[in-house]
Design a protein around this motif. Structure first.
Motif, mmCIF file in Angstrom:
data_model
loop_
_atom_site.group_PDB
_atom_site.id
_atom_site.type_symbol
_atom_site.label_atom_id
_atom_site.label_comp_id
_atom_site.label_asym_id
_atom_site.label_seq_id
_atom_site.Cartn_x
_atom_site.Cartn_y
_atom_site.Cartn_z
ATOM 1 N N ARG A 183 16.752 13.330 -10.734
ATOM 2 C CA ARG A 183 15.453 13.408 -10.747
ATOM 3 C C ARG A 183 14.889 11.936 -10.198
ATOM 4 N NH1 ARG A 183 14.267 18.271 -12.259
ATOM 5 N NH2 ARG A 183 13.134 18.545 -13.566
ATOM 6 N N VAL A 227 9.442 6.033 -10.422
ATOM 7 C CA VAL A 227 7.826 6.660 -10.942
ATOM 8 C C VAL A 227 7.486 5.532 -11.233
ATOM 9 C CG1 VAL A 227 7.264 8.295 -12.756
ATOM 10 C CG2 VAL A 227 9.510 8.872 -10.592
ATOM 11 N N LEU A 228 7.772 4.705 -12.281
ATOM 12 C CA LEU A 228 7.347 4.018 -13.420
ATOM 13 C C LEU A 228 7.529 2.150 -12.406
ATOM 14 C CD1 LEU A 228 6.303 3.504 -16.489
ATOM 15 C CD2 LEU A 228 9.508 2.489 -17.008
ATOM 16 N N LYS A 229 6.319 1.789 -12.419
ATOM 17 C CA LYS A 229 6.157 0.776 -11.658
ATOM 18 C C LYS A 229 4.571 -0.432 -12.811
ATOM 19 C CE LYS A 229 4.618 4.008 -7.855
ATOM 20 N NZ LYS A 229 6.153 3.741 -7.135
ATOM 21 N N VAL A 230 5.000 -1.893 -12.153
ATOM 22 C CA VAL A 230 4.378 -2.271 -13.554
ATOM 23 C C VAL A 230 3.134 -3.319 -12.898
ATOM 24 C CG1 VAL A 230 4.620 -4.233 -14.758
ATOM 25 C CG2 VAL A 230 6.725 -2.970 -14.520
ATOM 26 N N ASP A 231 2.016 -2.654 -13.168
ATOM 27 C CA ASP A 231 1.016 -3.657 -13.217
ATOM 28 C C ASP A 231 -0.018 -3.024 -11.928
ATOM 29 O OD1 ASP A 231 -0.669 -5.320 -15.223
ATOM 30 O OD2 ASP A 231 1.080 -6.558 -14.717
ATOM 31 N N ASP A 287 8.335 3.125 -2.590
ATOM 32 C CA ASP A 287 9.681 3.646 -3.253
ATOM 33 C C ASP A 287 10.528 4.007 -2.391
ATOM 34 O OD1 ASP A 287 8.342 5.365 -3.705
ATOM 35 O OD2 ASP A 287 7.781 5.563 -5.342
ATOM 36 N N ILE A 347 9.848 7.482 -20.108
ATOM 37 C CA ILE A 347 9.830 8.319 -18.959
ATOM 38 C C ILE A 347 10.509 9.445 -18.303
ATOM 39 C CG2 ILE A 347 9.021 7.380 -16.572
ATOM 40 C CD1 ILE A 347 6.657 6.740 -18.156
ATOM 41 N N GLN A 406 10.272 12.740 -17.369
ATOM 42 C CA GLN A 406 10.757 12.852 -15.746
ATOM 43 C C GLN A 406 11.944 14.576 -15.715
ATOM 44 O OE1 GLN A 406 11.947 8.741 -14.421
ATOM 45 N NE2 GLN A 406 11.868 10.400 -12.950
ATOM 46 N N GLN A 441 8.208 16.741 -7.971
ATOM 47 C CA GLN A 441 7.869 15.035 -8.482
ATOM 48 C C GLN A 441 6.945 14.430 -8.843
ATOM 49 O OE1 GLN A 441 12.079 13.769 -9.644
ATOM 50 N NE2 GLN A 441 12.234 14.544 -7.791
ATOM 51 N N TYR A 451 4.596 12.762 -9.274
ATOM 52 C CA TYR A 451 4.238 11.787 -10.355
ATOM 53 C C TYR A 451 3.941 10.444 -10.571
ATOM 54 C CZ TYR A 451 7.489 13.824 -12.336
ATOM 55 O OH TYR A 451 9.442 13.732 -12.566
ATOM 56 N N SER A 452 3.627 9.391 -10.338
ATOM 57 C CA SER A 452 3.489 7.622 -10.839
ATOM 58 C C SER A 452 3.005 7.377 -12.346
ATOM 59 C CB SER A 452 3.535 6.910 -9.589
ATOM 60 O OG SER A 452 4.580 7.387 -8.673
ATOM 61 N N VAL A 453 3.468 6.720 -12.764
ATOM 62 C CA VAL A 453 2.910 5.658 -13.971
ATOM 63 C C VAL A 453 2.987 4.702 -14.081
ATOM 64 C CG1 VAL A 453 3.519 5.730 -16.501
ATOM 65 C CG2 VAL A 453 4.228 7.461 -14.913
ATOM 66 N N ILE A 454 1.891 4.044 -13.876
ATOM 67 C CA ILE A 454 1.777 2.271 -13.663
ATOM 68 C C ILE A 454 1.278 1.727 -15.113
ATOM 69 C CG2 ILE A 454 0.520 0.802 -12.651
ATOM 70 C CD1 ILE A 454 0.739 1.885 -10.974
ATOM 71 N N ARG A 455 2.744 0.895 -15.217
ATOM 72 C CA ARG A 455 2.685 0.248 -16.818
ATOM 73 C C ARG A 455 1.760 -0.796 -16.440
ATOM 74 N NH1 ARG A 455 8.236 -2.149 -19.233
ATOM 75 N NH2 ARG A 455 7.457 -2.520 -21.084
ATOM 76 N N ASP A 496 0.563 11.574 -7.877
ATOM 77 C CA ASP A 496 1.131 10.741 -6.441
ATOM 78 C C ASP A 496 1.334 12.081 -5.396
ATOM 79 O OD1 ASP A 496 2.292 9.390 -4.881
ATOM 80 O OD2 ASP A 496 3.476 8.331 -5.876
ATOM 81 N N MET A 497 1.059 12.303 -4.774
ATOM 82 C CA MET A 497 1.201 12.999 -2.946
ATOM 83 C C MET A 497 2.013 11.961 -2.029
ATOM 84 S SD MET A 497 1.084 16.348 -3.152
ATOM 85 C CE MET A 497 1.309 17.390 -3.967
ATOM 86 N N LYS A 498 1.291 11.238 -2.101
ATOM 87 C CA LYS A 498 1.813 9.589 -1.067
ATOM 88 C C LYS A 498 3.637 10.110 -0.991
ATOM 89 C CE LYS A 498 1.313 4.950 -0.127
ATOM 90 N NZ LYS A 498 3.045 4.344 0.358
ATOM 91 N N ARG A 499 4.550 9.582 -1.704
ATOM 92 C CA ARG A 499 5.881 9.865 -1.922
ATOM 93 C C ARG A 499 6.187 10.785 -1.127
ATOM 94 N NH1 ARG A 499 7.493 10.213 -6.928
ATOM 95 N NH2 ARG A 499 6.992 8.186 -7.581
ATOM 96 N N VAL A 553 -3.211 9.131 -4.061
ATOM 97 C CA VAL A 553 -2.291 8.453 -5.718
ATOM 98 C C VAL A 553 -3.317 8.934 -6.091
ATOM 99 C CG1 VAL A 553 -1.826 7.152 -6.894
ATOM 100 C CG2 VAL A 553 -0.616 7.276 -4.562
ATOM 101 N N TYR A 554 -3.637 9.696 -7.554
ATOM 102 C CA TYR A 554 -5.379 9.238 -8.047
ATOM 103 C C TYR A 554 -4.665 8.928 -9.954
ATOM 104 C CZ TYR A 554 -5.824 13.950 -9.782
ATOM 105 O OH TYR A 554 -6.258 15.344 -10.994
#
Lengths: 243, 243
Positions: free
Chosen positions: A173, A179-183, A188, B31, B35, B44, B46-50, B82-85, B153-154
């Motif tokens: 993967r 995949v994990l971004k901060v703020d 990427d 995470i 994945q 894949q 997706y993106s995750v904003i922490r 996330d379809m941008k990546r 990205v939404y």
């Protein structure tokens, strides 16, 4: 790493199954485990069609693009986003109801996905293997006719379940920091380039036959054409009008 | 019932959390477990904003409709389709790419949902509690500006993660024979009526305060109005044009 996380990270799609039935009652247990997943406002906007009829299974092999394991797995399920049940329940309270909102399409699609993923984890915890069948959207109208899916119900994906008869490799993967971004969102591209190398090495060394490709190259055929261009009109016809 | 299935069926949303951080590295483990879920054609999407910034968290409490646990949980995550990546990766191979297909909206929404549900199971296996926050779609444009989400990205939902500081009841689910149908769709009005009684009894006896309502009555406010009517235009503006 605890045993549950080990189970989660050992997932791979299984496409060859033993000719063996599930023990009595296990499928119902898996579906109940699925239903225990979170559901938006408790709406439970999903139905699952368990296809047992051999001629329907043969037809589904064809409609999903010739995937023989659709008929050779122990259980083939079609996971449907179902807004019919909640719409009708709300209408029976005597109110005028609104259907066809884009938000409702999203809610039902998310709801059935969370539910299905719980079914997967429950199945894998029992030594079963699974494969999602996105090909159910190749011919969604024909699938709907075959399974008599009414308005406000659409087939999101299929799922093969059974005892694995092969041991596929686990596919790498993306790096977690892609995949994990901060703020805030950040690009990427660097991580994708690294992942292209990872995937190239994986394809060269995997058990199932090597190929000369990387992740980006594999994605290209999904985007250099209009994949499943019928989905918009199909959803509208099914009452998911995306208002 | 094995331990994994016990874990799955013991899920309930947690909305009060201990003031306690996750151990170093656990979020990344969660995470990665996410994945490992199946992903359509390995996309894949997706993106995750922490969200760590306290002022962003306070803003998100407000934007999601005043849910204080968004700021008081240990980790607040925004799960994005996330379809941008993949679009950019495919474009870098030199091909013209197609965006905005309805099918792409579905694929990305399913992908991020499967991934998120694995994160949930991993978190709960570590003694954590979670709550999905669909309210992230109350003000998706403002959320996108806050988190600098680009085109394609939404934000699909948020998720609170932390150590539970209360023990909510487990909410009943529809009878399994309402959800699981054999070979073709059939109506489940009888099962819904039975479930209305189940839910009425649950609301009368639950720990969190009783109320006089059933399932159908609870659904009504979701359907007697246009809930989140902005989603269509928001998605189009974000490049999910539903072609």
């Amino acid at each position: 790493m605890n045993d549950v996380i080990k189970l989660l990270t050992s997932h791979r799609s299984v496409r060859k199954f033993e000719a063996r039935e599930l023990p009595e009652g296990l499928l119902e247990t898996l579906i109940k485990a699925g239903q225990a997943a979170a559901t938006s406002s408790h709406i439970q906007a999903y139905s699952v069609i368990r296809v047992k009829n051999p001629s329907s299974l043969e037809k589904l092999v064809e409609l999903t693009g010739g995937q023989p394991y659709v008929a050779s797995c122990s259980e083939f399920l079609v996971f449907c986003a179902d807004m019919k049940r909640p719409l009708e329940a709300a209408a029976r309270t005597g109110e005028d109801v609104v259907s066809g909102m884009t938000e409702q399409l999203l809610v039902a699609t998310v709801d059935v996905s969370l539910m299905a993923q719980n079914v997967v984890i429950a199945a894998e915890s029992e030594g079963l293997g699974i494969c999602y069948i996105g090909g159910i959207r190749n011919n969604p109208q024909a699938v709907s006719e075959l399974l008599e899916l009414p308005k406000h119900v659409y087939p999101v994906f299929g799922m093969c379940i059974g005892y694995p008869a092969h041991e596929p490799d686990i596919k790498p993967r993306l790096p977690v920091d892609a995949v994990l971004k901060v703020d805030s969102y950040r690009d990427d591209e660097t991580q994708v380039a690294a992942f292209d190398s990872t995937m190239h090495a994986y394809y060269q060394s995997r058990k199932g036959g090597n190929k000369d490709a990387n992740w980006s190259q594999n994605l290209t055929p999904l985007f250099n054409q209009k994949l499943r261009p019928h989905m918009r009109d199909f959803l509208i016809e099914k009452g998911f009008t995306m208002k």
